[in-house]
Design a protein around this motif. Structure first.
Motif, mmCIF file in Angstrom:
data_model
loop_
_atom_site.group_PDB
_atom_site.id
_atom_site.type_symbol
_atom_site.label_atom_id
_atom_site.label_comp_id
_atom_site.label_asym_id
_atom_site.label_seq_id
_atom_site.Cartn_x
_atom_site.Cartn_y
_atom_site.Cartn_z
ATOM 1 N N GLY A 92 27.914 -4.153 -19.362
ATOM 2 C CA GLY A 92 28.582 -4.108 -20.663
ATOM 3 C C GLY A 92 30.071 -4.299 -20.598
ATOM 4 O O GLY A 92 30.757 -4.154 -21.592
ATOM 5 N N GLY A 93 30.592 -4.624 -19.398
ATOM 6 C CA GLY A 93 32.029 -4.891 -19.301
ATOM 7 C C GLY A 93 32.871 -3.664 -19.545
ATOM 8 O O GLY A 93 33.771 -3.682 -20.354
ATOM 9 N N GLY A 94 32.554 -2.572 -18.849
ATOM 10 C CA GLY A 94 33.287 -1.330 -19.051
ATOM 11 C C GLY A 94 34.780 -1.433 -18.899
ATOM 12 O O GLY A 94 35.513 -0.628 -19.408
ATOM 13 N N GLY A 95 35.242 -2.468 -18.208
ATOM 14 C CA GLY A 95 36.681 -2.595 -18.025
ATOM 15 C C GLY A 95 37.291 -3.587 -18.961
ATOM 16 O O GLY A 95 38.426 -3.980 -18.817
ATOM 17 N N GLY A 96 36.562 -4.066 -19.967
ATOM 18 C CA GLY A 96 37.082 -5.105 -20.848
ATOM 19 C C GLY A 96 38.086 -4.588 -21.825
ATOM 20 O O GLY A 96 38.505 -3.458 -21.813
ATOM 21 N N GLU A 97 38.503 -5.452 -22.745
ATOM 22 C CA GLU A 97 39.517 -5.096 -23.720
ATOM 23 C C GLU A 97 38.960 -4.163 -24.788
ATOM 24 O O GLU A 97 37.847 -4.341 -25.265
ATOM 25 C CB GLU A 97 40.041 -6.370 -24.430
ATOM 26 N N GLY A 98 39.771 -3.224 -25.166
ATOM 27 C CA GLY A 98 39.524 -2.489 -26.395
ATOM 28 C C GLY A 98 38.440 -1.441 -26.338
ATOM 29 O O GLY A 98 38.666 -0.308 -26.694
ATOM 30 N N GLY A 99 37.216 -1.801 -25.925
ATOM 31 C CA GLY A 99 36.124 -0.845 -26.053
ATOM 32 C C GLY A 99 36.270 0.365 -25.178
ATOM 33 O O GLY A 99 36.265 1.485 -25.629
ATOM 34 N N GLY A 100 36.380 0.119 -23.876
ATOM 35 C CA GLY A 100 36.638 1.198 -22.932
ATOM 36 C C GLY A 100 35.535 2.230 -22.833
ATOM 37 O O GLY A 100 35.747 3.322 -22.362
ATOM 38 N N GLY A 101 34.290 1.885 -23.274
ATOM 39 C CA GLY A 101 33.232 2.886 -23.274
ATOM 40 C C GLY A 101 32.936 3.424 -21.898
ATOM 41 O O GLY A 101 32.823 4.609 -21.694
ATOM 42 N N GLY A 102 32.822 2.505 -20.873
ATOM 43 C CA GLY A 102 32.511 2.944 -19.515
ATOM 44 C C GLY A 102 33.573 3.864 -18.969
ATOM 45 O O GLY A 102 33.291 4.871 -18.361
ATOM 46 N N GLU A 103 34.845 3.527 -19.197
ATOM 47 C CA GLU A 103 35.936 4.339 -18.688
ATOM 48 C C GLU A 103 35.921 5.709 -19.344
ATOM 49 O O GLU A 103 36.182 6.715 -18.727
ATOM 50 C CB GLU A 103 37.265 3.621 -18.967
ATOM 51 N N SER A 104 35.607 5.739 -20.641
ATOM 52 C CA SER A 104 35.541 7.020 -21.341
ATOM 53 C C SER A 104 34.438 7.887 -20.756
ATOM 54 O O SER A 104 34.592 9.090 -20.616
ATOM 55 C CB SER A 104 35.286 6.797 -22.842
ATOM 56 N N ASP A 105 33.296 7.246 -20.406
ATOM 57 C CA ASP A 105 32.194 7.987 -19.785
ATOM 58 C C ASP A 105 32.653 8.568 -18.447
ATOM 59 O O ASP A 105 32.355 9.713 -18.105
ATOM 60 C CB ASP A 105 30.988 7.065 -19.555
ATOM 61 N N ALA A 106 33.365 7.736 -17.684
ATOM 62 C CA ALA A 106 33.852 8.202 -16.384
ATOM 63 C C ALA A 106 34.816 9.366 -16.568
ATOM 64 O O ALA A 106 34.751 10.361 -15.858
ATOM 65 C CB ALA A 106 34.538 7.047 -15.646
ATOM 66 N N LEU A 107 35.701 9.236 -17.544
ATOM 67 C CA LEU A 107 36.648 10.316 -17.820
ATOM 68 C C LEU A 107 35.915 11.575 -18.261
ATOM 69 O O LEU A 107 36.256 12.681 -17.859
ATOM 70 C CB LEU A 107 37.641 9.885 -18.919
ATOM 71 N N ALA A 108 34.877 11.400 -19.084
ATOM 72 C CA ALA A 108 34.115 12.550 -19.576
ATOM 73 C C ALA A 108 33.435 13.270 -18.409
ATOM 74 O O ALA A 108 33.423 14.499 -18.338
ATOM 75 C CB ALA A 108 33.077 12.087 -20.596
ATOM 76 N N ALA A 109 32.897 12.471 -17.463
ATOM 77 C CA ALA A 109 32.214 13.070 -16.315
ATOM 78 C C ALA A 109 33.199 13.859 -15.460
ATOM 79 O O ALA A 109 32.932 14.980 -15.033
ATOM 80 C CB ALA A 109 31.552 11.974 -15.474
ATOM 81 N N ILE A 110 34.376 13.260 -15.221
ATOM 82 C CA ILE A 110 35.382 13.948 -14.397
ATOM 83 C C ILE A 110 35.950 15.139 -15.157
ATOM 84 O O ILE A 110 36.260 16.178 -14.576
ATOM 85 C CB ILE A 110 36.497 12.963 -13.968
ATOM 86 N N ILE A 138 40.863 16.364 -9.630
ATOM 87 C CA ILE A 138 42.155 16.218 -10.314
ATOM 88 C C ILE A 138 42.757 14.847 -10.019
ATOM 89 O O ILE A 138 43.270 14.159 -10.903
ATOM 90 C CB ILE A 138 43.143 17.337 -9.876
ATOM 91 N N ILE A 139 42.666 14.421 -8.743
ATOM 92 C CA ILE A 139 43.191 13.103 -8.370
ATOM 93 C C ILE A 139 42.474 12.015 -9.153
ATOM 94 O O ILE A 139 43.098 11.113 -9.717
ATOM 95 C CB ILE A 139 43.030 12.871 -6.842
ATOM 96 N N ARG A 140 41.134 12.087 -9.202
ATOM 97 C CA ARG A 140 40.366 11.072 -9.928
ATOM 98 C C ARG A 140 40.695 11.102 -11.410
ATOM 99 O O ARG A 140 40.811 10.066 -12.063
ATOM 100 C CB ARG A 140 38.860 11.295 -9.710
ATOM 101 N N TYR A 141 40.829 12.321 -11.957
ATOM 102 C CA TYR A 141 41.101 12.449 -13.390
ATOM 103 C C TYR A 141 42.443 11.799 -13.748
ATOM 104 O O TYR A 141 42.525 10.986 -14.668
ATOM 105 C CB TYR A 141 41.106 13.918 -13.804
ATOM 106 N N VAL A 142 43.491 12.138 -13.006
ATOM 107 C CA VAL A 142 44.816 11.576 -13.297
ATOM 108 C C VAL A 142 44.801 10.056 -13.103
ATOM 109 O O VAL A 142 45.330 9.305 -13.935
ATOM 110 C CB VAL A 142 45.904 12.244 -12.418
ATOM 111 N N ASP A 143 44.168 9.587 -12.022
ATOM 112 C CA ASP A 143 44.095 8.144 -11.778
ATOM 113 C C ASP A 143 43.399 7.416 -12.931
ATOM 114 O O ASP A 143 43.821 6.334 -13.351
ATOM 115 C CB ASP A 143 43.340 7.856 -10.471
ATOM 116 N N LEU A 144 42.323 8.011 -13.446
ATOM 117 C CA LEU A 144 41.590 7.364 -14.538
ATOM 118 C C LEU A 144 42.373 7.392 -15.852
ATOM 119 O O LEU A 144 42.305 6.457 -16.638
ATOM 120 C CB LEU A 144 40.213 8.012 -14.726
#
Length: 563
Positions: A144-162, A183-189
């Motif tokens: 689904g292109g988690g790293g694409g423009e605008g949507g950011g759904g995958g990244e949000s999921d990753a942030l939610a998990a961390i 903490i390192i992963r959270y700040v990096d994301l």
């Protein structure tokens, strides 16, 4: 892989001569392709051969991952957000550790950070970056292109998990928390997400009952889901560790800098901490070269303004000033001017507070008032460095302005900025500072006034008819519009439902013609200068705003707000 690391490797193997290093780096930066394709296009080495050469250099293996299927337990070794952030895909478990195909295997710091984050020994492998990106997209984001423009759904999921992972941490041992993997992963994301959204600033704000994280995108602030409040100290400590600040000093403001490689692009972040009643507030200014137009051609200048600047910046002496409020893009415009004249036969020096973007071939000096390294002192030193063109970050006082005038009189072109409302106001500001009017008239070549306003999102742009009352605010009637269409943004996923995406400059140019010089020498008021300049053909910020409205670039509301 970064341009510098690849070119250095090719130089060390004798494929490029050391004397041609700068030439090849410039050629690769100018190419629209990634560095591995660019060096093939330049005829240095085949892309496949380059990957094998990199693998040989790091003592790793090269993989073609076209039909690669990872084992489920191997896939679980790297969380999706971390894989995306480091552009790293797990291959297999070996006796020595986890073998990972990574897009930038030549950066040892990148490997060290990844290993520290995962608490694993990382065995680097080499694979084409596009294959790594495709596998991350397919296996972590379902294609689904988690790293694409605008949507950011995958990244949000990753942030939610961390976020869930960091919520489980206790408040004990601050030092240990700030260096813990979650903490390192959270700040990096958080940083990755901000840069993906093209944020210019990231705010970490502690309050009595919550801890906010906000991004500034196109001039507007947006709040993201906050982390647990009790971890604010750990998160702020992590940022201070990354920017080499004193983690124990929480009573005084501090300034630092973070440099990270994100998606093969160097991103600098200026860090500022401020003690508040509920903890330290931290603001990161994102200096992402990939998102900044450092070329004059990309600024959408009026044709006559573009031609004038082109002619002015190659003059042997004089002063050219860019003026406007903070955040109007003045430094970006002047950098674009410097890039245009950054040639082998020209010595360029800049004095900045602080240096925002590093530009190859230009000597950049950071001003430091605390140790007495003021603009005035740096400028005096510049005159003994045999420069052709000088950039002064800002004319703050009479001393700086007088030395700039002296520099221009002794055969140097000086570029600088001022904070005034419009271009004619910059002339009277110099006189008000104490500069002699006849000296200002003799040395000033031109003043460019500018503003930054938001562009309509191209994905949801629609035409509409404004009311007579709105047109009247612009000083227009229906007859004046000549049947032209007006546009606005409806709001969509690509622009976070704002209707705007990206920003655009408005410009007005005061050309120092002889009639203007006479008025300056006579200490004429700003309003008199403006009237004369308009008689001689100067287009004001408001008129340039109308041009942008009629071209469908921005909205009436934005032009009314900024002009």
């Amino acid at each position: 892989m970064t341009v510098d690391s690849v070119i250095d490797l090719l130089v060390s193997r004798g494929l490029i001569d050391e004397s041609q290093r700068g030439e090849y780096i410039s050629a690769v930066y100018e190419s629209e392709n990634d560095v591995t394709q660019a060096v093939e296009d330049l005829g240095v080495i085949q892309r496949d051969q380059l990957f094998h050469l990199v693998a040989q250099d790091i003592g790793g293996e090269y993989y073609d991952l076209t039909d690669f299927e990872p084992a489920p337990q191997v896939l679980r070794a790297i969380p999706g957000g971390t894989a995306k952030l480091y552009q790293a895909f797990p291959i297999q478990f070996l006796d020595e550790g986890l073998q990972v195909a990574i897009a930038n295997p030549l950066d040892p710091q990148n490997l060290e950070e990844l290993g520290f984050t995962l608490n694993q020994q990382i065995i680097p492998a080499v694979a084409p970056p596009e294959q790594i990106a495709a596998l991350i997209d397919l296996h972590y984001y379902g294609g689904g292109g988690g790293g694409g423009e605008g949507g950011g759904g995958g990244e949000s999921d990753a942030l939610a998990a961390i976020r869930a992972e960091v919520a489980a941490l206790s408040e004990d041992d601050l030092e240990e928390e700030s260096n813990s993997a979650p903490i390192i992963r959270y700040v990096d994301l958080v940083l990755y997400q901000a840069i993906k959204e093209k944020a210019s600033d990231i705010h970490f704000e502690p309050f009595e009952d919550d801890f906010k994280i906000r991004y500034r995108v196109d001039g507007a602030l947006y709040e993201m889901a906050p982390p647990p409040q009790h971890l604010k100290k750990a998160i702020i400590s992590r940022i201070k560790v990354m920017s080499a600040l004193n983690i124990a000093e929480t009573r005084l403001p501090q300034d630092g800098r973070i440099t990270k490689e994100i998606n093969d692009q160097p991103v600098d972040m200026r860090v500022s901490t401020l003690p508040t009643a509920f903890g330290e507030s931290v603001v990161l200014r994102v200096l992402d070269r990939a998102n900044v137009n450092l070329d004059l051609e990309n600024l959408n200048l009026q044709e006559e303004v573009y031609d004038y600047i082109q002619d002015t910046i190659v003059k042997p002496n004089g002063i050219f000033i860019c003026t406007g409020p903070t955040g109007a893009g003045k430094t970006t415009t002047l950098y674009a001017c410097l890039r245009k004249v950054n040639t082998e036969d020209s010595k360029l020096l800049t004095a900045e507070d602080p240096v925002e973007y590093d530009i190859d071939g230009i000597m950049q000096v950071p001003v430091n008032e605390a140790i007495g390294l003021t603009f005035g002192r740096v400028l005096r030193a510049f005159l003994r460095q045999d420069p052709d063109r000088i950039l002064v970050g800002e004319m703050r006082d009479l001393e700086t302005a007088q030395i700039a005038i002296q520099a221009s009189l002794t055969g140097h072109l000086v570029l600088s900025t001022l904070h005034t409302n419009d271009a004619p106001g910059a002339v009277t500001r110099l006189v008000d500072m104490g500069c002699e009017p006849f000296m200002v008239a003799a040395t000033l070549e031109g003043v460019l006034g500018q503003r930054l306003l938001r562009r309509i999102c191209s994905d949801c742009r629609v035409a509409y008819k404004p009311t007579a009352a709105v047109l009247a605010q612009l000083g227009l009637t229906d007859a004046d519009t000549g049947g032209r269409e007006f546009y606005t943004g409806q709001g969509c996923d690509a622009c976070n439902d704002t209707g705007y995406r990206g920003r655009q400059g408005l410009f007005e140019l005061l050309d120092m013609t002889d009639p203007i010089r006479e008025l300056v020498a006579q200490r004429a008021a700003t309003v008199v200068l403006k009237q004369k300049a308009q008689e001689l053909g100067m287009k004001t910020l408001r008129e340039d705003g109308l041009r942008n409205i009629f071209e469908g670039i921005t909205t009436i509301e934005e032009v009314l707000k900024y002009t």
